[in-house]
Design a protein around this motif. Structure first.
Motif, short mmCIF file in Angstrom:
data_model
loop_
_atom_site.label_atom_id
_atom_site.label_comp_id
_atom_site.label_asym_id
_atom_site.label_seq_id
_atom_site.Cartn_x
_atom_site.Cartn_y
_atom_site.Cartn_z
N ARG A 47 180.29 36.80 150.93
CA ARG A 47 179.56 38.05 150.78
C ARG A 47 180.37 39.24 151.28
NH1 ARG A 47 174.09 37.84 149.96
NH2 ARG A 47 173.75 39.54 151.42
N ALA A 50 182.58 40.00 148.47
CA ALA A 50 181.80 40.63 147.41
C ALA A 50 181.43 42.07 147.75
CB ALA A 50 180.53 39.83 147.15
N GLY A 51 181.34 42.36 149.06
CA GLY A 51 180.90 43.69 149.46
C GLY A 51 179.42 43.76 149.74
N LEU A 52 178.76 42.62 149.75
CA LEU A 52 177.32 42.60 150.06
C LEU A 52 177.10 42.59 151.57
CD1 LEU A 52 176.19 40.02 147.37
CD2 LEU A 52 175.81 42.49 147.36
N PRO A 72 180.32 46.94 146.11
CA PRO A 72 180.67 45.80 145.25
C PRO A 72 181.12 46.22 143.85
CG PRO A 72 178.59 45.39 146.37
CD PRO A 72 179.01 46.78 146.75
N ARG A 73 180.46 47.24 143.30
CA ARG A 73 180.74 47.56 141.89
C ARG A 73 182.14 48.14 141.68
NH1 ARG A 73 177.12 51.43 143.66
NH2 ARG A 73 177.81 53.60 143.49
N ILE A 77 184.83 42.59 140.71
CA ILE A 77 184.42 41.20 140.89
C ILE A 77 183.18 40.92 140.06
CG2 ILE A 77 185.28 40.95 143.24
CD1 ILE A 77 182.26 41.50 144.06
N ALA A 78 182.90 39.62 139.85
CA ALA A 78 181.62 39.22 139.30
C ALA A 78 181.16 38.06 140.18
CB ALA A 78 181.76 38.78 137.86
N MET A 79 179.86 37.80 140.17
CA MET A 79 179.36 36.80 141.10
C MET A 79 178.28 35.94 140.46
SD MET A 79 178.38 37.52 145.03
CE MET A 79 177.67 36.29 146.09
N PHE A 81 175.11 33.66 141.66
CA PHE A 81 174.31 33.47 142.87
C PHE A 81 173.69 32.09 142.91
CE2 PHE A 81 174.74 37.93 142.34
CZ PHE A 81 174.74 38.46 143.63
N GLN A 82 173.36 31.68 144.14
CA GLN A 82 172.79 30.34 144.34
C GLN A 82 171.49 30.15 143.55
OE1 GLN A 82 172.24 29.29 148.43
NE2 GLN A 82 171.74 27.18 147.92
N ASN A 83 170.64 31.17 143.57
CA ASN A 83 169.38 31.06 142.81
C ASN A 83 169.50 31.75 141.46
OD1 ASN A 83 168.14 29.69 144.96
ND2 ASN A 83 167.82 31.63 145.98
N TYR A 84 170.72 31.91 141.01
CA TYR A 84 171.08 32.46 139.70
C TYR A 84 170.82 33.96 139.56
CZ TYR A 84 170.21 27.48 139.18
OH TYR A 84 170.15 26.15 139.38
N ALA A 85 169.67 34.45 140.12
CA ALA A 85 169.33 35.87 140.01
C ALA A 85 169.40 36.35 138.57
CB ALA A 85 170.23 36.73 140.91
#
Lengths: 346, 281
Positions: A47, A50-52, A72-73, A77-79, A81-85
């Motif tokens: 994270r 990612a910049g979060l 982040p933008r 990067i692209a990400m 997520f664990q729960n897909y989002a």
């Protein structure tokens, strides 16, 4: 070109230190897996890249550009997520197109990229659907397609397969590896699953209590753990550890066996061996069989050695009985030694 | 006892209560609205619409709703966004914002009357600062605009919090991961608000807006306290027909009109802010 350099990154949450001075360089197009138990700081590190999350100290560089102060933008990067989002109010098409729309790409280009990545992830027939109408595996594919559509320099993945059932996970794992290799991006992939890490990684960074304990190729991490933790965390069953006491002229006594080992002025060190690196019979460690588990290709035998637990993987033809006294001979070139105080390899 | 019947049995008392004390009187009012001296007629509606005050009351009521509700919605969204983002002191802020909710609308009207009155706080302040040399009649019958502004202010002050509370609850239901994903994929804070918060907040927005619009059409006590008869509104006229003019039938017709407007707007917002089944969280 997107080499990632993490320099002296630390993260504190109040009084709790999640990361201590982490240094890590990830080469362009490398597939780096951050592996560790939950709470080891691997997700925090991802994270921060990612910049979060903002590091408490240290620097993050992506493609020769310092990015730790950027949102982040602006990091390229692209990400996943664990729960897909996957956004529930947007169709699959608009989900994949989300980042492209934010970049204000022309409609034609958006369509081209969405269709291309959807095809790559085999979800072209789902483009009109919504997240609520997809299975977990399909959502996962949408999340990956959304990341790939950005054609990013760096893809960050936070336990992307952990919510899938075992069979699907196996399938997606192989597919991800192929797709990511073809996309020529630099990848950081966080997981607590060592099999996933071994099978995907060019290099694994094993994390423990906010530190990177070892970063090396999967085989190296498995064969030559840099610390006791790595040996006990990686491998199923994990490495066996037995205390060794100093004997005459630089050799060590391990469970009744005298072995030549490293030079050390300590009276006691630790002997370590992988379960598959012992042979039954001959001169070896004195072991009493406690449990026998036939697993098909081989038999897992749990023994008592020096009052401690010892697991050995033996040929499925081996005729052992519970209560048998065995001699387990370690393969000399596979023996590792650890300092019990620093827990580092000797 | 069968498990299936139990929920219905438990709901029975409340349902009966509503039927006896709501549906039955409602039917009576509806009946009164369309009859006079026992005969069916639309005269009550004609009388109501024929009154010289009627166009003014409709205009005032609609105008008040059209100005107050959007301002409240904007403020509630802003406040809810700020409150949702607080890490500490969130409930304290909510309590403070929610204080006006605990005050009846008449009391709210009286508080604002105490501010705008000829001997009120505002006049005291202005004269002590030397801005005016004698008290100003803010709420006199000649200053309709000031009355309107005062009523709008009091309404905004009084009822924004209820919208905010609903929106804060709604925002709490939106998973943080959506914002993070939007952030990573290039959305600025404003774009995240427009593209993530607003669409995912639709169910709460629906509730908040419908509730507020209905209450806005029923505005009465605040107007009575601040404007008296100088700013006639629909609910005030209904009261007039019933108690001043002693005509229950026209009062019933007027009440039905308010109900019709409320239902109309409720259906409108249910339709406009509908979330398709497949797109729900």
């Amino acid at each position: 070109m997107a080499e990632i350099a993490i320099k002296g990154v630390a993260k504190r949450f109040g009084g709790f230190t999640a990361l201590h001075q982490v240094d890590l360089t990830i080469a362009d197009q490398e597939f780096m897996v951050l592996l560790g138990a939950s709470g080891c700081g691997k997700t925090t590190l991802l994270r921060i890249v990612a910049g979060l999350e903002r590091p408490s100290q240290g620097e993050v560089w992506i493609g020769g550009r310092r990015v730790d102060h950027l949102p982040p933008r602006e990091r390229g990067i692209a990400m996943v997520f664990q729960n897909y989002a996957v956004f529930p109010h947007l169709s699959v098409f608009e989900n994949i197109a989300f980042g492209l729309r934010m970049k204000k790409l022309p409609q034609q280009e958006v369509e081209r990229r969405v269709n291309r990545t959807a095809e790559l992830m085999h979800i072209e027939q789902l483009l009109k659907r919504y997240s609520g109408q997809l299975s977990g595996g399909q959502r996962q594919r949408v999340a990956v397609a959304r990341a790939l559509a950005m054609e990013p320099d760096v893809i960050l993945m936070d336990e992307p397969l952990s919510n899938l059932d075992a069979l699907l996970r196996l399938e997606m794992r192989a597919e991800l590896k192929g797709v990511l290799a073809a996309s020529k991006t630099t990848t950081i992939y966080v997981t607590h699953d060592q099999v996933e890490a071994m099978s995907l990684a060019d290099r694994i960074a094993v994390m423990h209590q906010g530190r990177i304990v070892q970063s090396a190729s999967p085989v190296e991490v498995y064969r030559n753990p840099a610390a006791r933790f790595v040996g006990s965390f990686i491998g199923n069953p994990p490495m066996n550890f037995i205390p060794a006491t100093k004997a005459e002229n630089g050799s060590w006594t391990v469970a009744g066996l005298t072995l030549s080992g490293p030079k050390s002025d300590k009276p006691r060190i630790e002997f370590a061996i992988r379960p598959e690196d012992v042979d039954a019979g001959g001169e070896g460690l004195r072991a009493t069989v406690r449990v026998i588990e036939p697993l098909g290709p081989h038999t897992l035998v749990t023994c008592d050695v020096e009052g401690g637990l010892f697991r050995a993987i033996l040929d499925s033809n081996a005729s052992v009985q519970v209560g048998d006294d065995l001699r387990l001979a370690p393969k000399p070139d596979r023996i590792r030694w650890f300092d019990p105080e620093t827990t580092n390899a000797l | 006892m069968h498990g299936k019947a139990l929920p219905y049995l438990l709901l029975m008392p409340a349902t009966l209560f509503l039927c006896i004390f709501f549906l039955y009187p409602f039917a009576l009012v509806a009946f009164e609205a369309v009859t006079r001296d026992g005969a069916f007629t639309f005269d009550n509606f004609r009388t109501m619409a024929g009154s010289w005050k009627f166009p003014v009351t409709v205009r005032n009521t609609l105008l008040l709703a059209a100005i107050v509700v959007p301002i409240q919605l904007t403020m509630a969204l802003l406040m809810a966004s700020v409150v949702s983002r607080l890490e500490t002191g969130r409930s304290a802020a909510l309590y403070v914002f929610a204080i006006p909710l605990g005050i009846s609308d008449l009391a709210a009207g009286l508080i604002w009357l105490a501010i705008f009155d000829q001997s009120g706080f505002l006049n005291t302040l202005l004269s002590s600062l030397g801005v005016v040399d004698r008290p100003v009649m803010f709420l006199g019958y000649q200053s309709k605009l000031t009355i309107f502004i005062a009523v709008a202010l009091a309404e905004i002050w009084r009822a924004t919090a209820i919208m905010m509370v609903i929106l804060v609850a709604g925002m709490g239901l939106i998973p943080k991961e959506y914002y993070e994903a939007a952030e990573v994929f290039g959305a600025s804070p404003w774009q995240r608000f427009v593209r993530i918060t607003l669409p995912l907040l639709r169910p709460s927005l629906q509730t908040a807006i419908i509730l507020r619009v209905i209450l806005a059409f029923e505005v009465f006590a605040v107007v009575a306290a601040l404007g008296g008869t100088n700013l006639p509104v629909l609910m005030g006229e209904t009261y007039n027909w019933q108690f001043t003019l002693q005509d229950r039938n026209v009062a019933a017709a007027s009440a039905l009109l308010i109900l019709a407007i409320s239902i109309g707007f409720t259906l409108f917002f249910l339709r406009v802010l509908r979330v398709p089944k497949e797109a729900r969280i």
